[in-house]
Design a protein around this motif. Structure first.
Motif, short mmCIF file in Angstrom:
data_model
loop_
_atom_site.label_atom_id
_atom_site.label_comp_id
_atom_site.label_asym_id
_atom_site.label_seq_id
_atom_site.Cartn_x
_atom_site.Cartn_y
_atom_site.Cartn_z
N ARG A 67 41.98 107.50 18.95
CA ARG A 67 40.54 107.77 18.93
C ARG A 67 40.14 108.82 19.97
N GLY A 68 41.00 109.10 20.92
CA GLY A 68 40.66 110.05 21.98
C GLY A 68 39.59 109.52 22.90
N MET A 69 39.66 108.24 23.20
CA MET A 69 38.63 107.59 24.01
C MET A 69 38.83 107.91 25.49
N GLU A 70 37.72 107.87 26.22
CA GLU A 70 37.75 108.15 27.65
C GLU A 70 38.57 107.11 28.40
N SER A 71 38.61 105.89 27.89
CA SER A 71 39.39 104.83 28.54
C SER A 71 40.87 105.17 28.59
N SER A 72 41.36 105.86 27.56
CA SER A 72 42.77 106.25 27.58
C SER A 72 43.04 107.29 28.66
N LYS A 73 42.06 108.17 28.90
CA LYS A 73 42.22 109.16 29.97
C LYS A 73 42.19 108.47 31.34
N ALA A 74 41.30 107.49 31.48
CA ALA A 74 41.23 106.73 32.74
C ALA A 74 42.54 105.99 32.98
N TYR A 75 43.10 105.40 31.94
CA TYR A 75 44.38 104.70 32.04
C TYR A 75 45.49 105.67 32.44
N LEU A 76 45.50 106.84 31.84
CA LEU A 76 46.52 107.84 32.15
C LEU A 76 46.47 108.24 33.63
N ILE A 77 45.28 108.43 34.15
CA ILE A 77 45.12 108.79 35.56
C ILE A 77 45.61 107.65 36.45
N LYS A 78 45.26 106.42 36.08
CA LYS A 78 45.69 105.26 36.87
C LYS A 78 47.20 105.16 36.92
N GLU A 79 47.85 105.38 35.80
CA GLU A 79 49.31 105.27 35.75
C GLU A 79 49.99 106.43 36.47
N LYS A 80 49.38 107.60 36.44
CA LYS A 80 49.96 108.75 37.15
C LYS A 80 49.87 108.57 38.66
N LEU A 81 48.94 107.76 39.11
CA LEU A 81 48.81 107.48 40.54
C LEU A 81 50.06 106.78 41.07
N ARG A 82 50.76 106.04 40.24
CA ARG A 82 52.01 105.38 40.65
C ARG A 82 53.08 106.39 41.04
N TRP A 83 52.99 107.57 40.51
CA TRP A 83 53.96 108.62 40.79
C TRP A 83 53.98 108.97 42.28
N ILE A 84 52.82 108.90 42.94
CA ILE A 84 52.74 109.20 44.36
C ILE A 84 53.57 108.20 45.16
N ARG A 85 53.52 106.95 44.76
CA ARG A 85 54.25 105.91 45.49
C ARG A 85 55.76 106.11 45.41
N GLY A 86 56.23 106.85 44.43
CA GLY A 86 57.65 107.08 44.28
C GLY A 86 58.18 108.22 45.14
N ALA A 87 57.33 108.78 46.00
CA ALA A 87 57.74 109.91 46.84
C ALA A 87 58.77 109.46 47.87
N ASP A 88 59.52 110.42 48.36
CA ASP A 88 60.46 110.14 49.44
C ASP A 88 59.70 109.62 50.64
N THR A 89 60.44 109.17 51.62
CA THR A 89 59.79 108.67 52.83
C THR A 89 59.23 109.81 53.67
N LYS A 90 59.50 111.03 53.29
CA LYS A 90 58.99 112.17 54.03
C LYS A 90 57.50 112.36 53.75
N ARG A 91 56.79 112.63 54.79
CA ARG A 91 55.34 112.79 54.69
C ARG A 91 54.96 113.98 53.82
N ALA A 92 55.72 115.06 53.93
CA ALA A 92 55.42 116.27 53.16
C ALA A 92 55.54 116.02 51.66
N ALA A 93 56.52 115.22 51.26
CA ALA A 93 56.71 114.92 49.83
C ALA A 93 55.53 114.14 49.29
N ALA A 94 55.07 113.15 50.05
CA ALA A 94 53.92 112.35 49.61
C ALA A 94 52.66 113.21 49.56
N ARG A 95 52.49 114.09 50.54
CA ARG A 95 51.30 114.96 50.56
C ARG A 95 51.32 115.90 49.36
#
Length: 152
Positions: free
Chosen positions: A47-75
């Motif tokens: 349907r191309g609903m806005e909720s699917s875009k919100a869900y996509l953003i929420k799930e992409k936020l998990r990608w940040i948590r997978g960064a190395d322990t280096k501060r520069a990688a997380a930034r």
């Protein structure tokens, strides 16, 4: 997650939602989903609903948590995430709760960065008895002077 729920509430006033919609959007991407949840996510996508875009953003936020322990990688990951999320939000209007959550994230990242500078300045200014020295240390740490700018 709260922002995703808020977008879903706004959207559900105008549209019929698929069965299991709320739990499909709120659950984490790595958790086990039922066939009902998978079908609801596919329905949102179709349907191309806005909720699917919100869900996509929420799930992409998990990608940040997978960064190395280096501060520069997380930034770097945080910067890339914010750019991608703003790109997803660019042509939408009903997704204001996600915009607000993204702005909050950006503000928190900046404040954490500043706080680390203040803590470093505090440790360097130890032993001094006035606040002027503390403020001077913050300026020197936050905006270091280049060697070629110093007078001889």
């Amino acid at each position: 997650t709260r922002a995703v729920e808020d977008v879903l509430k706004l959207e559900s006033r105008e549209n019929n939602m698929p069965i299991g919609a709320r739990w499909a959007l709120v659950r984490a991407g790595e958790t086990v989903r039922t066939k009902e949840h998978i079908a609801a996510l596919e329905e949102f996508e179709k349907r191309g609903m806005e909720s699917s875009k919100a869900y996509l953003i929420k799930e992409k936020l998990r990608w940040i948590r997978g960064a190395d322990t280096k501060r520069a990688a997380a930034r770097w990951r945080a910067t890339v995430f914010i750019q991608k999320a703003r790109g997803i939000l660019a042509g939408t209007q009903d997704i204001e709760p996600m915009r607000k959550a993204l702005d909050t994230l950006l503000t928190n990242v900046r404040l954490k960065d500043l706080n680390s500078l203040f803590q470093a300045a505090r440790t360097r200014a130890r032993g001094y008895r006035n606040t002027t020295t503390f403020i001077t240390m913050i300026y020197l740490i936050a905006a270091p002077i280049k060697e070629f700018l110093l007078p001889l």
